[in-house]
Design a protein around this motif. Sequence first.
Motif, short mmCIF file in Angstrom:
data_model
loop_
_atom_site.label_atom_id
_atom_site.label_comp_id
_atom_site.label_asym_id
_atom_site.label_seq_id
_atom_site.Cartn_x
_atom_site.Cartn_y
_atom_site.Cartn_z
N LYS A 42 45.94 148.51 5.84
CA LYS A 42 45.15 147.41 6.38
C LYS A 42 45.14 146.19 5.47
O LYS A 42 45.36 145.06 5.93
CB LYS A 42 43.71 147.87 6.63
N SER A 43 44.89 146.38 4.19
CA SER A 43 44.78 145.24 3.28
C SER A 43 46.11 144.50 3.17
O SER A 43 46.17 143.27 3.23
CB SER A 43 44.31 145.69 1.90
N GLN A 44 47.20 145.23 3.01
CA GLN A 44 48.51 144.60 2.91
C GLN A 44 48.90 143.96 4.24
O GLN A 44 49.52 142.91 4.26
CB GLN A 44 49.56 145.64 2.51
N TYR A 45 48.55 144.60 5.34
CA TYR A 45 48.88 144.06 6.65
C TYR A 45 48.29 142.67 6.83
O TYR A 45 48.97 141.73 7.25
CB TYR A 45 48.35 145.00 7.74
N GLU A 46 47.02 142.52 6.49
CA GLU A 46 46.36 141.23 6.65
C GLU A 46 46.85 140.22 5.61
O GLU A 46 46.98 139.03 5.90
CB GLU A 46 44.85 141.41 6.54
N MET A 47 47.16 140.68 4.42
CA MET A 47 47.61 139.78 3.36
C MET A 47 49.02 139.27 3.61
O MET A 47 49.35 138.13 3.28
CB MET A 47 47.56 140.52 2.01
N LEU A 48 49.86 140.08 4.24
CA LEU A 48 51.27 139.75 4.42
C LEU A 48 51.60 139.17 5.79
O LEU A 48 52.76 138.95 6.11
CB LEU A 48 52.13 141.00 4.17
N GLY A 49 50.59 138.93 6.61
CA GLY A 49 50.84 138.26 7.88
C GLY A 49 51.02 139.15 9.09
O GLY A 49 51.21 138.66 10.20
N GLY A 50 51.02 140.45 8.88
CA GLY A 50 51.06 141.38 10.00
C GLY A 50 52.31 141.33 10.86
O GLY A 50 52.33 141.85 11.97
N GLY A 51 53.35 140.71 10.35
CA GLY A 51 54.57 140.62 11.15
C GLY A 51 54.45 139.69 12.34
O GLY A 51 55.29 139.71 13.24
N ALA A 52 53.40 138.86 12.36
CA ALA A 52 53.17 137.96 13.49
C ALA A 52 54.17 136.81 13.47
O ALA A 52 54.57 136.33 12.41
CB ALA A 52 51.75 137.41 13.45
N ASN A 53 54.58 136.38 14.64
CA ASN A 53 55.48 135.24 14.75
C ASN A 53 54.73 133.94 14.52
O ASN A 53 53.69 133.70 15.12
CB ASN A 53 56.12 135.19 16.15
N MET A 54 55.26 133.11 13.64
CA MET A 54 54.66 131.81 13.33
C MET A 54 55.77 130.79 13.15
O MET A 54 56.86 131.12 12.68
CB MET A 54 53.81 131.89 12.06
#
Length: 284
Positions: free
Chosen positions: A154-166
């Motif tokens: 969870k912490s890394q997911y939110e810190m690293l952008g979650g793989g979201a397209n931007m």
Amino acid sequence: MEGKEEDVRVGANRYRESQPIGTAAQTQDVKDYTEPPPAPLFEPGELSSWSFYRAGIAEFVATFLFLYITVLTVMGVSKSKSKCSTVGIQGIAWAFGGMIFALVYCTAGGHINPAVTFGLFLARKLSLTRAVFYMIMQCLGAICGAAVVKGFQKSQYEMLGGGANMLSKGYSKGDGLGAEIVGTFVLVYTVFSATDAKRNARDSHVPILAPLPIGFAVFLVHLATIPITGTGINPARSLGAALIYNKDQAWDDHWIFWAGPFIGAALAALYHQIVIRAIPFKSK
């Protein structure tokens, strides 16, 4: 229950996609080929058919696995200080392309992408009922796949952008939209070409494993557009990652990852049906 047993008895494909798709499209012979009729806009009987829901479940599972593997790959690259110590952009592209290759093969022609489903619907290869159902299941599968990745870290997911397209810095909204349109055009055009039963009948001397060119198209498009948008070309993939990450930056330009793929898919369907499919088998 009786309806389900009857559906299984006739081969679990009582209400299938009206035109062969995927590996099923590669069993036609030019002598036996006849153009199937376009799919009806609505097929009420589908809703009572087990094969209809079976296909939807397959779309859910395939998109779930697609997001799970690809987002994990993106996370692994993003958390490294040096891209040289990870698979890098090439590895991310291979993860996306490789998973599409594997999943399209495993599902014998799964769409795994609302843009692909939309393009095939415009070509009248499946009904509106089935198209909407597929898109819903694809989006749900993508959301669940991204959620499982977040549950692991969870912490890394939110810190690293979650793989979201931007949209990357230095690129305009028009740049991002154009990249998504052209990228999706390449993908959907490849899907049409690789699964075209008429072309396969005409060019039967050319062996084609449909999932291979489709997966390779995804790989190449990712190589080209990861630096621009992170590569969407799949609204379900973009929605799943954005919804689970759920930060403002993931939603700022989210419309690009719906408008671009749907426009690209529509253009590919139009081009293939009017230009490519208009080529006769032989001149008179």
